[in-house]
Write an enzyme that holds these catalytic residues in place. Structure first.
Site, short mmCIF file in Angstrom:
data_model
loop_
_atom_site.label_atom_id
_atom_site.label_comp_id
_atom_site.label_asym_id
_atom_site.label_seq_id
_atom_site.Cartn_x
_atom_site.Cartn_y
_atom_site.Cartn_z
N ARG A 4 -55.43 8.70 38.22
CA ARG A 4 -55.06 7.56 37.36
C ARG A 4 -56.25 6.98 36.61
O ARG A 4 -56.24 5.82 36.18
CB ARG A 4 -54.35 6.46 38.16
CG ARG A 4 -53.05 6.92 38.77
CD ARG A 4 -52.14 5.76 39.12
NE ARG A 4 -50.89 6.26 39.65
CZ ARG A 4 -50.66 6.46 40.93
NH1 ARG A 4 -51.60 6.19 41.83
NH2 ARG A 4 -49.50 6.92 41.32
N LYS A 61 -59.75 7.65 21.31
CA LYS A 61 -58.59 8.52 21.13
C LYS A 61 -58.84 9.83 21.86
O LYS A 61 -59.87 10.48 21.65
CB LYS A 61 -58.36 8.81 19.64
CG LYS A 61 -57.67 7.68 18.91
CD LYS A 61 -57.26 8.13 17.51
CE LYS A 61 -56.57 7.01 16.76
NZ LYS A 61 -56.29 7.39 15.35
N GLU A 72 -66.92 13.37 7.33
CA GLU A 72 -66.54 12.15 8.08
C GLU A 72 -67.60 11.06 7.92
O GLU A 72 -67.29 9.87 7.98
CB GLU A 72 -66.31 12.47 9.56
CG GLU A 72 -65.20 13.47 9.85
CD GLU A 72 -63.79 12.86 9.85
OE1 GLU A 72 -63.64 11.65 9.57
OE2 GLU A 72 -62.83 13.62 10.13
N LYS A 80 -67.53 2.67 12.57
CA LYS A 80 -66.35 2.98 13.38
C LYS A 80 -66.16 1.92 14.47
O LYS A 80 -65.03 1.50 14.74
CB LYS A 80 -66.44 4.38 13.98
CG LYS A 80 -65.22 4.67 14.83
CD LYS A 80 -64.77 6.08 14.86
CE LYS A 80 -63.40 6.17 15.56
NZ LYS A 80 -62.95 7.52 15.76
N GLU A 135 -54.69 0.92 16.84
CA GLU A 135 -54.17 1.36 15.54
C GLU A 135 -52.80 0.75 15.23
O GLU A 135 -51.83 1.45 14.93
CB GLU A 135 -54.11 2.90 15.46
CG GLU A 135 -54.05 3.38 14.01
CD GLU A 135 -54.26 4.88 13.86
OE1 GLU A 135 -55.21 5.43 14.43
OE2 GLU A 135 -53.47 5.49 13.14
N ARG A 145 -57.03 0.07 11.73
CA ARG A 145 -57.69 1.30 12.20
C ARG A 145 -57.23 2.52 11.40
O ARG A 145 -57.95 3.52 11.29
CB ARG A 145 -57.44 1.53 13.70
CG ARG A 145 -58.14 2.76 14.23
CD ARG A 145 -58.23 2.84 15.73
NE ARG A 145 -58.85 4.08 16.14
CZ ARG A 145 -59.34 4.32 17.33
NH1 ARG A 145 -59.29 3.40 18.26
NH2 ARG A 145 -59.90 5.49 17.62
N ASN A 156 -58.21 7.05 8.74
CA ASN A 156 -57.47 8.27 8.37
C ASN A 156 -57.59 8.58 6.89
O ASN A 156 -56.84 9.43 6.38
CB ASN A 156 -55.99 8.11 8.75
CG ASN A 156 -55.81 7.91 10.25
OD1 ASN A 156 -56.57 8.46 11.03
ND2 ASN A 156 -54.85 7.09 10.63
N HIS A 209 -57.01 12.02 5.61
CA HIS A 209 -56.51 12.85 6.72
C HIS A 209 -55.07 13.30 6.54
O HIS A 209 -54.69 14.35 7.06
CB HIS A 209 -56.69 12.12 8.05
CG HIS A 209 -58.11 12.15 8.54
ND1 HIS A 209 -59.16 11.62 7.82
CD2 HIS A 209 -58.66 12.65 9.67
CE1 HIS A 209 -60.28 11.79 8.50
NE2 HIS A 209 -60.01 12.42 9.63
N HIS A 240 -54.67 17.02 6.82
CA HIS A 240 -53.90 17.66 7.90
C HIS A 240 -52.83 18.58 7.33
O HIS A 240 -52.54 19.64 7.91
CB HIS A 240 -53.22 16.60 8.78
CG HIS A 240 -54.16 15.94 9.76
ND1 HIS A 240 -53.92 14.70 10.30
CD2 HIS A 240 -55.31 16.38 10.30
CE1 HIS A 240 -54.91 14.39 11.12
NE2 HIS A 240 -55.77 15.39 11.13
N HIS A 295 -61.49 21.33 9.92
CA HIS A 295 -60.98 19.97 9.77
C HIS A 295 -61.74 19.16 8.71
O HIS A 295 -61.15 18.55 7.82
CB HIS A 295 -61.01 19.27 11.13
CG HIS A 295 -60.60 17.83 11.07
ND1 HIS A 295 -59.31 17.44 10.83
CD2 HIS A 295 -61.34 16.68 11.18
CE1 HIS A 295 -59.25 16.12 10.81
NE2 HIS A 295 -60.46 15.63 11.03
N1 GLY Z 1 -60.35 9.53 14.07
C1 GLY Z 1 -59.59 8.39 13.73
C2 GLY Z 1 -59.63 7.31 14.76
O1 GLY Z 1 -60.40 7.39 15.69
O2 GLY Z 1 -58.87 6.38 14.67
#
Ligand code: GLY
Length: 379
Positions: free
Chosen positions: A132, A154, A196, A237, A247, A251, A255, A258, A262, A277
């Protein structure tokens, strides 16, 4: 950003990700990898460590990490998976979890995610579900991972339905970004990660974008300019994540490029020979700027300036730059519709009013995107 002296021998730029009781530091600099034993001992006294890595990165840096742990008297084990995106799978996750448990790791022990974005996402997810939740440290070894995926919590894996559709928000307890390990990246990997970096200038730091226009060669070459670019990116960031960790709103700015990117990755079936990517993000950011101009949010000069910069860096800027591209609008629209940025059928895009003036646009008409892509595929 505050300097942090370790051993009196170096000043590491340190960024704090300020998330209350889940706050953590990002330590950035050449040689920071060798401090890992000391940092584990300080943060988690008496713990053992399990390194989760891949066969490429493990061969390059596993011994250095193990030597640092041994230097601080920390017992350790290593779990190694195959390098590459296919390892972000349920089956590899099961392997990692099984091996970490077999190694006897307990809740107070710490997992070290040593690798690029695949390892950070996979190992961070494993850390979140083993017993956990066990502690974990991100040790990103690609530029993309240092400036994006290792920061912000993430984690996850891919499924047949798409990328990153199963996972957790799981913040690490520390990020150690050794900028000297980027020397072993290929030029293509460096450039892809650079997309990025440029993204942060485009989101809300126009002065950083201008700095990158003047300094990108030094950033790619290494040394202090590279560390400065990584630190500025991580600070950018960290600010976004602090404002909207889960998000719910802003946040999504991260993207930028993206959704289009994507869809291009999906269109090549994630074939990294054709598109990685960061390259998809580079083309996607150009498309986002061009689409913004088409929607009258800005003039054409923002996209022109971006294209000029990315071309100098050596990144692709047009869909036609993807080898063997024979995409259809339908194919790209299908991928866009499956993107996580779809809310109850309406498309959310990150658009811009100019360099460094991005915003979240909800309810973008499907027909406008379709017409734009028709144009881009024929010109
Ligand atoms: N890579 C996008 C984020 O971390 O929200």
């Amino acid at each position: 950003m505050a300097p942090r002296a370790l051993d009196g021998s170096a000043d590491w730029p340190t960024i704090q990700v300020d998330l209350g009781d889940r706050s953590y530091d990002i330590e950035i600099g050449d040689g920071v990898l060798d401090t890992i034993g000391q940092r584990v001992a300080e943060l988690f006294p008496h713990s053992r460590a399990v390194i989760v890595t891949d066969d490429n990165v493990g061969a390059l840096y596993g011994n250095r990490v193990r030597a640092s742990l041994e230097g601080s008297g920390i017992e350790h084990a290593t779990v190694c998976v195959a390098a590459g995106e296919p390892s972000k799978s349920f089956s590899t996750l099961e392997d990692v979890v099984t091996q970490v448990l077999d190694a006897g790791m307990e809740r107070g022990d710490v997992l070290l995610a040593l690798g690029g974005g695949v390892i950070g996402d996979l190992a961070g997810f494993a850390a979140g579900i083993i017993r956990r939740g066990i502690k974990f440290i991100q040790v990103p070894t690609s530029l993309l991972a240092q400036v994006d995926s290792s920061v912000g919590g993430k984690t996850g894996i891919n499924t047949a339905q798409g990328k990153n559709l199963v996972g957790l928000f799981n913040q690490p307890q520390l990020v150690l970004a050794d900028t000297s390990v980027l020397d072993t990246l290929t030029d293509r990997e460096m450039r892809a990660g650079y997309a990025e970096v440029a993204k942060y200038g485009l989101i809300d730091r126009p002065e950083f974008f201008t700095w990158l226009e003047d300094n990108f060669e030094a950033v790619l070459a290494g040394g202090s300019a590279r560390a400065q670019a990584v630190a500025t990116s991580c600070q950018a960031k960290a600010n976004v994540v602090k404002a909207d960790e889960l998000e719910q709103g802003s946040r999504a700015l991260l993207n930028l490029g993206h959704t289009f990117g994507h869809s291009l990755e999906a269109a090549v079936s994630y074939d990294s020979q054709r598109l990685v990517h960061g390259e998809g993000v580079a083309i996607g950011m150009v498309l986002a700027h061009e689409f913004s101009a088409r929607m009258n949010h800005c003039g054409p000069e923002a996209a022109e300036r971006l294209v000029a910069h990315l071309e100098k860096v050596g990144l692709p800027t047009r869909i036609q730059d993807i080898p063997g591209q024979d995409f259809t609008v339908k194919q790209l629209m299908t991928a866009i519709a499956q993107d996580k940025k779809v809310e109850r059928g309406a498309l959310t895009f990150i658009l811009t009013r100019g360099i460094g003036e991005s915003f979240v646009a909800k309810d973008v008409p499907d027909s406008a995107v379709r017409e734009f892509l028709e144009l881009k595929l024929t010109h």
